[in-house]
Design an enzyme around this catalytic site. Structure first.
Site: not given
Ligand code: 4NP
Length: 160
Positions: A9, A12, A14-16, A126
């Site tokens: 993602c 790294n 949340c989703r992945s 996201d």
């Molecule tokens: P992820 O979520 O890609 O699922 O880990 C996010 C985590 C942090 C951010 C965006 C999405 N950020 O903008 O910091």
């Protein structure tokens, strides 16, 4: 031979990591720990070394899934190292492909939603700026996708 999966993602956190830990949970239930291994990474460097987001952890925990691992960034070596690279959304997918300028590894890279059977979604969007409900939805969607993925791997790889 061990089959290696990498979930990717943006951050790294949340989703992945959710996908990685959900998949490990399913792999354990199916007694396939010796055959399939999972890791996850982010396309960005924003959260390198960080623990998973607590909202994501609590959504997963409510379904009995615990989290392990710290954030790292996707790297070139991952193309070689993994058999299948699963992007959460279109942007992650394009950012991964952009690192493979010779298109050597294109066939390894897929959107994880290719494997859903019960949801209409084509991407795991996201949830970072959303509420707990968005995080709960991510877990539901990833459970669906990971179950479909495990079934495909069993059909096409493990028992072929
Ligand atoms: P992820 O979520 O890609 O699922 O880990 C996010 C985590 C942090 C951010 C965006 C999405 N950020 O903008 O910091």
């Amino acid at each position: 031979m061990v089959y290696k999966l990498l979930f990717v993602c943006l951050g790294n956190i949340c989703r992945s990591p959710a996908a990685e830990n959900i998949m490990n949970h399913l792999i354990q239930e199916a007694n396939l720990e010796e055959q399939i291994v999972c890791d996850s990474a982010g396309t960005s460097s924003y959260h390198i070394g960080a623990a998973p987001d607590r909202r994501m952890k609590s959504a997963a925990l409510s379904r009995g899934i615990e989290f392990r691992g710290r954030a790292r960034q996707f790297e070139q070596f991952d193309f070689k190292q993994f058999d299948l690279i699963l992007a959460m959304d279109e942007e992650n997918y394009q950012n991964i492909l952009a690192l493979d300028s010779q298109e050597k590894y294109k066939d390894k890279v897929h959107l994880i939603c290719e494997f859903v059977t019960r949801h209409p979604e084509r991407q795991v969007l996201d949830p970072y700026y959303g509420g707990q409900a968005e995080f709960d939805k991510v877990i539901d969607l990833l459970l669906d996708a990971c179950e479909g993925l495990l079934e495909k791997i069993c059909q096409n790889y493990l028992y072929s």
